[in-house]
Design a protein around this motif. Sequence first.
Motif, PDB file in Angstrom:
ATOM      1  N   ARG A 236       0.891  -1.095  -0.056  1.00 13.39           N
ATOM      2  CA  ARG A 236      -0.113  -0.019   0.146  1.00 13.39           C
ATOM      3  C   ARG A 236       0.850   0.944  -0.051  1.00 13.39           C
ATOM      4  O   ARG A 236       1.852   1.292   0.681  1.00 13.39           O
ATOM      5  N   TYR A 237       0.633   2.055  -0.799  1.00 10.11           N
ATOM      6  CA  TYR A 237       1.308   3.179  -1.045  1.00 10.11           C
ATOM      7  C   TYR A 237       0.669   4.526  -1.408  1.00 10.11           C
ATOM      8  O   TYR A 237      -0.451   4.464  -2.125  1.00 10.11           O
ATOM      9  N   VAL A 238       0.999   5.774  -0.795  1.00  5.29           N
ATOM     10  CA  VAL A 238       0.272   7.104  -1.280  1.00  5.29           C
ATOM     11  C   VAL A 238       1.469   7.662  -1.896  1.00  5.29           C
ATOM     12  O   VAL A 238       2.473   8.193  -1.127  1.00  5.29           O
ATOM     13  N   LEU A 239       1.447   8.174  -3.168  1.00  4.45           N
ATOM     14  CA  LEU A 239       2.669   8.558  -3.713  1.00  4.45           C
ATOM     15  C   LEU A 239       2.021  10.019  -4.577  1.00  4.45           C
ATOM     16  O   LEU A 239       0.966  10.248  -4.636  1.00  4.45           O
ATOM     17  N   THR A 240       3.235  10.752  -4.725  1.00 11.87           N
ATOM     18  CA  THR A 240       2.931  11.949  -5.353  1.00 11.87           C
ATOM     19  C   THR A 240       3.379  11.663  -7.130  1.00 11.87           C
ATOM     20  O   THR A 240       4.277  11.031  -7.169  1.00 11.87           O
ATOM     21  N   PRO A 241       2.847  12.614  -7.841  1.00 18.09           N
ATOM     22  CA  PRO A 241       3.148  12.427  -9.269  1.00 18.09           C
ATOM     23  C   PRO A 241       4.702  12.499  -9.709  1.00 18.09           C
ATOM     24  O   PRO A 241       5.034  12.002 -10.800  1.00 18.09           O
ATOM     25  N   ASP A 242       5.460  13.073  -8.702  1.00 18.82           N
ATOM     26  CA  ASP A 242       6.894  13.269  -8.994  1.00 18.82           C
ATOM     27  C   ASP A 242       7.671  11.990  -9.070  1.00 18.82           C
ATOM     28  O   ASP A 242       8.598  11.711  -9.615  1.00 18.82           O
TER      29      ASP A 242
END
Length: 318
Positions: A236-242
């Motif tokens: 499970r990850y929450v990522l930013t578009p970078d």
Amino acid sequence: MQKKQIALALPGCQPRRQPTTLEKMPEKVRKAVFPAAGLGTRFLPATKAQPKEMLPLVDKPIIQYGVEEAIQSGIQNIIIVTGRGKSAIEDHFDHSFELEALLESRGKKDLLAIVRSVSDMINVSYTRQKEALGLGHAVLRASTLVGQEPFAVVLADDVIDAETPCLQQLLDVYQFFNAPVLAVMEVPRENISAYGVVDAEPISHNGAKDRVYRIRDLVEKPKPADAPSNLAIIGRYVLTPDIFTSLGAIEPGQGSEIQLTDGLKHLLRSRPIYACRFEGRRYDAGDKLGFLKATVEFALRRHDLGGPFREYLKGLQL
Ligand code: G1P
């Protein structure tokens, strides 16, 4: 769109002060990427002609547990990264006209409602990973559909039973720090080589060094002797578009694949990344033993099956 600060609901964590108007508020996470192009070699021969994501845990395919977790965490759009031989996943989340017509004609209202609820569950988009070049490569394939906004990644093999959905726990940390967050759990040293591993410093909130860490380094599937800790990355990850820029910049790593862990290590050079030791029980449903454990425990918890199944198990001469 109105944005609001959500209080961090983790034990021992205090909500951060309200950001001033000059500070950027965290954007809402609306999309979750489900990489599902893997060949499922750990589950052969069952996965020779059917996707491992469609193996049923009691009576729902593995991937549906992840999709339901995403929905319960407020995600509205699912992006499934598929590959060859995965059309059963698309059919599962689509309308099934023949089946629905048959159930309707036979007056099977309960079953009809179950079947319809699956296709009405969520907006699903698909993109294709033409070659199995790794988890990082699969996530990169979703970049056009994700666009320039934060997003979640859910690995369906990791089925997580939790009071507060695991993804929701991560989203709370994301809201707090406005930064990428990974799920981690402690695993025995001898099993550590099956995971991405973080070197991380616990962050004290209100005196409790409990569940949130700031990551110092990450390594994909290290030998036990080289592992920087016993904190393993769980799917499970929450990522930013970078992250997409980082994934485009790195070379193939462990197993000659583009690893998400390596992309995160690259991203760590330019921004902080956090880990959350989630509350809940994780089952590795992509592994035969893990799948069996999940099947037994989920069946025991079912209202309709739990009683007779428990009786049956008690009667086994173990
Ligand atoms: C993937 C990730 C790994 C992570 C694991 C969790 O590995 O690459 O970092 O620890 O999922 O399930 P896989 O199990 O796909 O080899």
